[in-house]
Design a protein around this motif. Structure first.
Motif, PDB file in Angstrom:
ATOM      1  N   ASP A  70      48.775  35.904  30.136  1.00 25.00           N
ATOM      2  CA  ASP A  70      48.517  36.134  31.566  1.00 25.00           C
ATOM      3  C   ASP A  70      47.712  36.898  31.664  1.00 25.00           C
ATOM      4  O   ASP A  70      46.833  37.504  31.073  1.00 25.00           O
ATOM      5  CB  ASP A  70      49.992  36.148  32.312  1.00 25.00           C
ATOM      6  CG  ASP A  70      50.480  37.504  32.077  1.00 25.00           C
ATOM      7  OD1 ASP A  70      49.696  38.495  31.638  1.00 25.00           O
ATOM      8  OD2 ASP A  70      51.508  37.723  32.561  1.00 25.00           O
ATOM      9  N   VAL A  71      47.072  37.252  33.104  1.00 29.05           N
ATOM     10  CA  VAL A  71      46.018  38.222  33.489  1.00 29.05           C
ATOM     11  C   VAL A  71      46.449  39.544  33.100  1.00 29.05           C
ATOM     12  O   VAL A  71      45.380  40.413  33.059  1.00 29.05           O
ATOM     13  CB  VAL A  71      45.889  37.872  35.279  1.00 29.05           C
ATOM     14  CG1 VAL A  71      47.009  38.423  35.999  1.00 29.05           C
ATOM     15  CG2 VAL A  71      44.384  38.422  35.485  1.00 29.05           C
ATOM     16  N   ASP A  72      47.781  39.831  32.925  1.00 29.79           N
ATOM     17  CA  ASP A  72      48.106  41.205  32.465  1.00 29.79           C
ATOM     18  C   ASP A  72      48.181  41.227  31.118  1.00 29.79           C
ATOM     19  O   ASP A  72      48.534  42.520  30.691  1.00 29.79           O
ATOM     20  CB  ASP A  72      49.475  41.699  33.160  1.00 29.79           C
ATOM     21  CG  ASP A  72      49.519  41.738  34.707  1.00 29.79           C
ATOM     22  OD1 ASP A  72      48.529  41.980  35.094  1.00 29.79           O
ATOM     23  OD2 ASP A  72      50.347  41.029  35.358  1.00 29.79           O
ATOM     24  N   ASN A  74      50.166  39.774  29.063  1.00 28.63           N
ATOM     25  CA  ASN A  74      51.596  39.471  28.696  1.00 28.63           C
ATOM     26  C   ASN A  74      51.335  37.973  27.837  1.00 28.63           C
ATOM     27  O   ASN A  74      50.836  37.049  28.291  1.00 28.63           O
ATOM     28  CB  ASN A  74      52.472  39.443  29.639  1.00 28.63           C
ATOM     29  CG  ASN A  74      52.769  40.562  30.586  1.00 28.63           C
ATOM     30  OD1 ASN A  74      52.941  41.648  29.903  1.00 28.63           O
ATOM     31  ND2 ASN A  74      52.723  40.531  31.738  1.00 28.63           N
TER      32      ASN A  74
END
Length: 107
Positions: A70-72, A74
């Motif tokens: 994901d964008v973070d 993860n």
């Protein structure tokens, strides 16, 4: 009995699922290497995400796995690989099929 889940909800859920995946890591010889999502195909209730390793990348090295992020950063999905990369392009595919069940009832 009428369908509880409407097509609009299914479309929103599948697009939401697809939208959470922003990048990938490929484990090349024990080193996590960032890759972009090469292609996305949404068809019905299926989302396919592809990672592409070009002809000139990682030649002769072992591909040990891939992960979608994901964008973070993860990990949302991962899969093991055991491939020695040659001088041809290599496409890694992830497929997600969304299935829902719902029931409506009174108290």
């Amino acid at each position: 009995m009428a369908d509880v889940i409407k097509q609009l909800l299914l479309e929103k859920l599948i697009n939401n699922l697809s939208g959470h995946i922003k990048g990938a890591w490929v484990n090349i010889g024990g080193v996590q290497t960032a890759y972009p999502i090469y292609n996305t195909i949404v068809s019905g209730m299926t989302v396919r995400k592809y990672i592409y390793i070009t002809e000139t990348q990682a030649v002769g090295k072992q591909l040990l796995g891939a992960a979608l992020l994901d964008v973070d950063g993860n990990i949302l999905a991962d899969q093991p690989l055991t491939v020695i990369k040659n001088d041809k392009g290599f496409l890694i595919a992830f497929e997600f099929i969304l299935r829902l069940e719902a029931s409506a009832g009174g108290v």
